[in-house]
Design an enzyme around this catalytic site. Structure first.
Site, mmCIF file in Angstrom:
data_model
loop_
_atom_site.group_PDB
_atom_site.id
_atom_site.type_symbol
_atom_site.label_atom_id
_atom_site.label_comp_id
_atom_site.label_asym_id
_atom_site.label_seq_id
_atom_site.Cartn_x
_atom_site.Cartn_y
_atom_site.Cartn_z
ATOM 1 N N GLU A 71 6.377 27.471 19.004
ATOM 2 C CA GLU A 71 5.083 28.294 18.317
ATOM 3 C C GLU A 71 4.959 28.026 16.819
ATOM 4 O OE1 GLU A 71 6.506 29.290 21.045
ATOM 5 O OE2 GLU A 71 5.247 30.898 21.903
ATOM 6 N N ASP A 98 8.614 33.129 19.259
ATOM 7 C CA ASP A 98 7.633 32.735 20.221
ATOM 8 C C ASP A 98 6.792 33.981 20.577
ATOM 9 O OD1 ASP A 98 9.994 34.134 21.112
ATOM 10 O OD2 ASP A 98 9.552 33.664 23.234
ATOM 11 N N GLU A 99 5.723 33.670 21.272
ATOM 12 C CA GLU A 99 4.832 34.583 22.095
ATOM 13 C C GLU A 99 4.615 35.991 20.995
ATOM 14 O OE1 GLU A 99 5.673 34.349 26.450
ATOM 15 O OE2 GLU A 99 7.053 35.093 25.580
ATOM 16 N N VAL A 100 4.179 35.926 19.873
ATOM 17 C CA VAL A 100 3.820 36.945 18.973
ATOM 18 C C VAL A 100 2.228 37.448 19.653
ATOM 19 C CG1 VAL A 100 3.512 37.841 16.679
ATOM 20 C CG2 VAL A 100 5.132 35.850 17.185
#
Ligand SMILES: *[C@@H]1O[C@H](CO)[C@@H](O)[C@H](O)[C@H]1NC(C)=O
Ligand SMILES: *[C@@H]1O[C@H](CO)[C@@H](O)[C@H](O)[C@H]1NC(C)=O
Ligand SMILES: *[C@@H]1O[C@H](CO)[C@@H](O)[C@H](O)[C@H]1NC(C)=O
Ligand SMILES: *[C@@H]1O[C@H](CO)[C@@H](O)[C@H](O)[C@H]1NC(C)=O
Length: 545
Positions: free
Chosen positions: A392, A339-341
């Site tokens: 994601e 997630d959230e790269v």
């Protein structure tokens, strides 16, 4: 600040008054029932038939015990049940100041006989474990039958919640028959041990309370940007340089083993999450060359970004690291994050940009992320493990194995129910967490919002609905450490537990309020510092000081 705070306070008070009015009816109902009905079970069983006779069976602590039925496929020596018998006896009777009246009505029931249909005691629970059970309580006999030991554990918990005490202090249980099974197979709770270190004891106590709530998955978000408390045998430098304190704020190999075994004995799976390629800043100091060096213009800025996806050495490291993780955590599934790269650092790095050109990725950094994740998933697959990933990975179109589980957590990017529809439509199994971030708090009874979620409320075929295997309550650790973990979790996470265990039609808030308030009192009696739902009292208030 000075100007803002009076306004915020004024709003707070108005909100409190409104909440109080709205809850008057609930509070009155709860007060009428004192602590709520004794013997109300949380989460509510699927089918409960109270015997019309109104019979009851009294229990004398010194003469009551749990035992294996003659026909049971498991018997003495089965640690899962031997230890559960001991635990539940303690939970029921240890705090007893007296035996109660020894000469009252009727003959006492001396045994709860437990019968398990299939052998197996030494294994680990899995996604396919059978947790159904049947509990038959009559004046003549107490019987608990289950397909597997895991169901017997759930039945013992239910039994422990059915036992009450009369005016004389005598323990008793009403005649009843309960046929019970979970609605969803995966009922998880996430703890974050990176943003704050949680002592081993806090994790073990959480596992206890999870079992009281019939949760069956401990999602251990063990490392993240702020700290790396997992002590790796292969790469000891990771925690030596990445933990808040390499001696006091780490989980040793034996700590991890203890957590896994403690969980197993309660029918709880441990799914570890090692989130990559983002959320890895704490990995950097102990693994030189792993993270992407960021640039400021043409110069190195001295800061680091996500794992560097363009180096062969990265994949050598990841292979060896996850080899260890694969061996340490027995569950079939690992949580691989994803997630959230943040692409800022990748964008700044000329070598990464050159690699992007070479690979024909253009300016689409999700393609680079996918390139990394794809290789990671292949490595994990080669160990014969399955994986859970945050949404994601699916959103970015990474090619994943058909048995991948997609974890839906974003509340608004796409409305989460729409995301559930898309994930299941693509044929993947889904886990829901978006509405269950219990680290978010607000004034009033916010458990109700969590309780009212219906995980299958999206447009989709019955096959799609079948792919929803459950959900997880999440307790992220930015503002949570051992001081406030327990009251923030309980009984709020109970709302999620019931939603995932009980029939979808069990959603009456007033009924839930009374049972949950009652259950919370039981948690206090068991020594758990669970916060109150609203105005009221318990016979046994918390006394842990
Ligand atoms: C047993 O049943 C009676 C009558 O319905 C009820 O008042 C009481 O609360 C029940 N007790 C327990 C422990 O379930
Ligand atoms: C890069 O480093 C050089 C030499 O230290 C310095 O002169 C230059 O201003 C730096 N450029 C940027 C964009 O920071
Ligand atoms: C990385 O590995 C690939 C395939 O194994 C190989 O072709 C390539 O030369 C390697 N690159 C470097 C810089 O070692
Ligand atoms: C859930 O409850 C409804 C209504 O009581 C019932 O029709 C349905 O069969 C129940 N579902 C299960 C799986 O037992």
């Amino acid at each position: 600040m000075a100007a803002a705070s009076p306004r915020r306070q004024a709003r707070g008070h108005a909100g409190a008054a409104m909440a109080a009015r709205a809850l008057l009816a609930l509070a009155a109902a709860a007060a009428a029932a004192a602590l709520g009905p004794a013997g109300a079970v949380w989460p509510q069983p699927q089918v409960e038939r109270a015997a019309p006779s109104g019979g009851r069976c009294r229990l004398l602590p010194r003469r009551f015990g749990f035992a294996y039925a003659a026909a049971s496929a498991v018997g003495p020596g089965c640690a899962v049940l031997d230890q559960a018998f001991w635990r539940y006896w303690e939970l029921l009777f240890a705090g007893a100041r007296s035996e109660g009246n020894e000469q009252p009505w009727g003959k006492p029931c001396t045994q709860l006989l437990v019968s398990v249909a299939t052998p197996g005691c030494d294994g680990f629970p899995s996604l396919d474990s059978k947790e159904s059970y049947k509990l038959s309580i009559s004046e003549d006999s107490l019987l608990l039958s289950a397909d597997a030991v895991w169901g017997a554990l759930r039945g013992l918990e239910t039994f422990s919640q059915l036992v009450g005490r009369d005016e004389d202090g005598t323990y008793y249980v009403n005649e009843t028959e309960i046929v019970d099974f979970p609605r969803f197979r995966h009922r998880g709770l996430l703890l974050d041990t990176s943003r704050h270190y949680l002592p081993l004891k806090a994790i073990l106590q959480t596992l206890d309370v999870m079992a009281y709530n019939k949760f069956n998955v401990f999602h251990w978000h063990i490392v993240d940007d702020p700290s790396f408390p997992y002590e790796s045998v292969t790469f000891p430098e990771l925690s030596r340089k990445g933990a808040f304190n390499a001696i006091t704020h780490v989980y040793t190999a034996s700590d991890v083993k203890a957590v896994i075994e403690y969980a197993r004995l309660r029918g709880i799976r441990v799914i570890a999450e090692f989130d990559t390629p983002g959320h890895t800043l704490s990995w950097g100091p102990g693994a030189p060359g792993l993270l992407t060096p960021c640039y400021s213009g043409k110069n190195l800025s001295g800061t680091y970004g996500p794992i560097n996806p363009i180096l062969n050495s990265t994949y050598e490291f990841v292979t060896r690291f996850f080899q260890e993780v694969n061996a340490v955590f027995p569950d079939f599934f690992l949580h691989l994050g994803g997630d959230e790269v943040d692409f800022t650092c990748w964008k700044s790095n000329p070598k990464i940009r050159a690699f992007m050109q070479e690979m024909g990725f253009g300016d689409d950094f999700t393609k680079l992320e996918s390139f990394y994740i794809q290789r990671l998933l292949d490595i994990i697959s080669s160990f014969g493990k399955g994986y859970v990933v945050w949404q994601e990975v699916f959103d970015n179109g990474v090619k994943v194995r058909p048995d991948t589980i997609v974890h839906v957590w974003k509340e608004n990017a796409t409305p989460y129910m729409q995301e559930m529809a898309q994930v299941t439509k693509a044929g993947y199994r889904a886990l829901l967490s978006a509405p269950w971030y219990l680290n978010h708090i607000s004034y009033g009874q916010d458990w109700m919002e969590a309780y009212q979620v219906e995980p299958l409320k999206f447009e989709g075929s019955p096959e799609q609905k079948d792919r929803v295997i459950g959900g997880e309550a999440c307790m992220w650790g930015e503002y949570v450490d051992v001081t406030n973990l327990t009251p923030r979790l309980w009984p709020r996470a109970g709302a999620v537990a019931e939603r995932l265990w009980s029939n979808a039609t069990v959603r009456n808030l007033q009924d839930a309020y009374v049972r949950l308030a009652n259950f919370r009192c039981e948690l206090l009696r068991r020594g758990i510092q669970a916060q109150p739902l609203f105005t009221g009292y318990c016979d046994h208030e918390f006394s842990g000081f």
